[in-house]
Design a protein around this motif. Sequence first.
Motif, PDB file in Angstrom:
ATOM      1  N   THR A 193       3.049   1.901  -0.952  1.00  0.00           N
ATOM      2  CA  THR A 193       3.904   2.491  -1.982  1.00  0.00           C
ATOM      3  C   THR A 193       3.921   4.006  -1.867  1.00  0.00           C
ATOM      4  N   HIS A 194       2.765   4.606  -1.576  1.00  0.00           N
ATOM      5  CA  HIS A 194       2.637   6.052  -1.402  1.00  0.00           C
ATOM      6  C   HIS A 194       1.309   6.340  -0.720  1.00  0.00           C
ATOM      7  N   HIS A 195       1.015   7.630  -0.567  1.00  0.00           N
ATOM      8  CA  HIS A 195      -0.091   7.996   0.301  1.00  0.00           C
ATOM      9  C   HIS A 195      -1.324   8.530  -0.414  1.00  0.00           C
ATOM     10  N   HIS A 196      -1.418   8.358  -1.718  1.00  0.00           N
ATOM     11  CA  HIS A 196      -2.638   8.764  -2.408  1.00  0.00           C
ATOM     12  C   HIS A 196      -3.810   7.921  -1.912  1.00  0.00           C
ATOM     13  N   LEU A 197      -4.988   8.545  -1.909  1.00  0.00           N
ATOM     14  CA  LEU A 197      -6.154   7.950  -1.270  1.00  0.00           C
ATOM     15  C   LEU A 197      -6.516   6.581  -1.822  1.00  0.00           C
ATOM     16  N   ASP A 198      -6.346   6.383  -3.133  1.00  0.00           N
ATOM     17  CA  ASP A 198      -6.715   5.101  -3.715  1.00  0.00           C
ATOM     18  C   ASP A 198      -5.736   3.981  -3.355  1.00  0.00           C
ATOM     19  N   HIS A 199      -4.754   4.300  -2.518  1.00  0.00           N
ATOM     20  CA  HIS A 199      -3.813   3.295  -2.021  1.00  0.00           C
ATOM     21  C   HIS A 199      -3.857   3.152  -0.499  1.00  0.00           C
ATOM     22  N   VAL A 200      -4.582   4.042   0.176  1.00  0.00           N
ATOM     23  CA  VAL A 200      -4.599   3.988   1.645  1.00  0.00           C
ATOM     24  C   VAL A 200      -5.994   4.103   2.254  1.00  0.00           C
ATOM     25  N   ALA A 201      -7.034   4.209   1.444  1.00  0.00           N
ATOM     26  CA  ALA A 201      -8.375   4.518   1.955  1.00  0.00           C
ATOM     27  C   ALA A 201      -8.892   3.505   2.965  1.00  0.00           C
ATOM     28  N   ASP A 202      -8.511   2.243   2.841  1.00  0.00           N
ATOM     29  CA  ASP A 202      -8.996   1.207   3.755  1.00  0.00           C
ATOM     30  C   ASP A 202      -8.018   0.922   4.891  1.00  0.00           C
ATOM     31  N   LEU A 203      -7.039   1.782   5.062  1.00  0.00           N
ATOM     32  CA  LEU A 203      -6.044   1.532   6.100  1.00  0.00           C
ATOM     33  C   LEU A 203      -6.646   1.620   7.506  1.00  0.00           C
ATOM     34  N   LEU A 204      -7.325   2.703   7.794  1.00  0.00           N
ATOM     35  CA  LEU A 204      -7.930   2.820   9.120  1.00  0.00           C
ATOM     36  C   LEU A 204      -9.098   1.840   9.313  1.00  0.00           C
ATOM     37  N   PRO A 205      -9.927   1.582   8.292  1.00  0.00           N
ATOM     38  CA  PRO A 205     -10.909   0.505   8.454  1.00  0.00           C
ATOM     39  C   PRO A 205     -10.276  -0.847   8.778  1.00  0.00           C
ATOM     40  N   LEU A 206      -9.077  -1.109   8.243  1.00  0.00           N
ATOM     41  CA  LEU A 206      -8.368  -2.346   8.589  1.00  0.00           C
ATOM     42  C   LEU A 206      -7.968  -2.339  10.058  1.00  0.00           C
ATOM     43  N   VAL A 207      -7.481  -1.202  10.530  1.00  0.00           N
ATOM     44  CA  VAL A 207      -7.139  -1.081  11.945  1.00  0.00           C
ATOM     45  C   VAL A 207      -8.355  -1.393  12.819  1.00  0.00           C
ATOM     46  N   LYS A 208      -9.497  -0.791  12.474  1.00  0.00           N
ATOM     47  CA  LYS A 208     -10.701  -1.018  13.277  1.00  0.00           C
ATOM     48  C   LYS A 208     -11.158  -2.473  13.209  1.00  0.00           C
ATOM     49  N   ALA A 209     -11.124  -3.070  12.009  1.00  0.00           N
ATOM     50  CA  ALA A 209     -11.563  -4.457  11.863  1.00  0.00           C
ATOM     51  C   ALA A 209     -10.684  -5.399  12.677  1.00  0.00           C
ATOM     52  N   ASP A 258      -0.779   9.521  12.128  1.00  0.00           N
ATOM     53  CA  ASP A 258      -1.069  10.462  13.215  1.00  0.00           C
ATOM     54  C   ASP A 258      -2.297  11.310  12.898  1.00  0.00           C
ATOM     55  N   SER A 259      -2.349  11.795  11.661  1.00  0.00           N
ATOM     56  CA  SER A 259      -3.462  12.648  11.253  1.00  0.00           C
ATOM     57  C   SER A 259      -4.782  11.894  11.270  1.00  0.00           C
ATOM     58  N   GLU A 260      -4.784  10.692  10.748  1.00  0.00           N
ATOM     59  CA  GLU A 260      -6.018   9.909  10.714  1.00  0.00           C
ATOM     60  C   GLU A 260      -6.490   9.547  12.117  1.00  0.00           C
ATOM     61  N   LEU A 261      -5.563   9.216  12.989  1.00  0.00           N
ATOM     62  CA  LEU A 261      -5.941   8.854  14.344  1.00  0.00           C
ATOM     63  C   LEU A 261      -6.369  10.072  15.159  1.00  0.00           C
TER      64      LEU A 261
END
Length: 310
Positions: A62-78, A100-103
Amino acid sequence: MRVTFLGTGAAMPHPERVQTGLLVEAAAGDARPLLVDCGAGILHRLSQTEPGYEAVSTVLLTHHHLDHVADLLPLVKARWLAGEEHLEIVGPTGTKELLDSELATHEYLDGRIDLTVREVSPGETVSVAGLAVDTYETRHSVQCLAYRFRAPDTARASDAEAPEEGGTPTGAQTGNHTGERSATSDAEGLSGESDAADGVTTEDVVPGAGERPGEFVFSGDSEAFEGLANFADGAQVLAHDCSFPDGIDVDNHPNPTQLGAALAGTDVERVYLTHQYPHTDGEEEAMIESVEAQFDGDVRVARDGLRFTV
């Protein structure tokens, strides 16, 4: 369509709520369910579901605030460690920049899976994980999109005119990195016992489910206002941000009285109050009563692990 509240909390921790995330299945048992938002704790919640995180190949933000995306990169790794090869991230403008920034920070994950990014704009209707999804811009401190989910071969149930407020379509961008009734809805949550088939969720029955094509609207984070209420009009279920009880002065989120006023006259069977801060503890009944004082539909407070079908 089946929807599971994985996380119904917000930016401040709560022992019974993780941050925002929903699992949307085009049909019960869908092999490739859609994850909507991915706040802290959602990856763990996904591991407690029957599909599991391995089944999620599409995430809609929905948007990029941390409480909506914090587990995004952990999902990628898992998913990489589990041998899954692909993940699509769909979200508002800036989603590719976010990834891009997270990666760039966690370079060792770049290219581990085929990671594609699709950016969508307010006013678009897009196809995501076997569902038609209408988009609408909310009122929040950053750009945030509300979503209306329906079967791809159906028109929106509402006969109302299009909302007067919100954005207009500007196209999509793509990127690629290869490599029951009570204040608590009678839900014990993912950690409690349940009669549900997968043993980790609690079923909530929606009146009229199956009698017409089911539609579900998720507000994302937003103040309550007429345009967003019009966007939800005609849907069976609306999950709406209601972060604080009455009496707390707050911007970018509604209190129950404001939400009830915005929803007055809206044709929605049920509203779930979600994105709950710890301030709402013990205030659930009062919050429901405040909304129902102006809105004729059924109002409930969402809980982690609550699941319903439309």
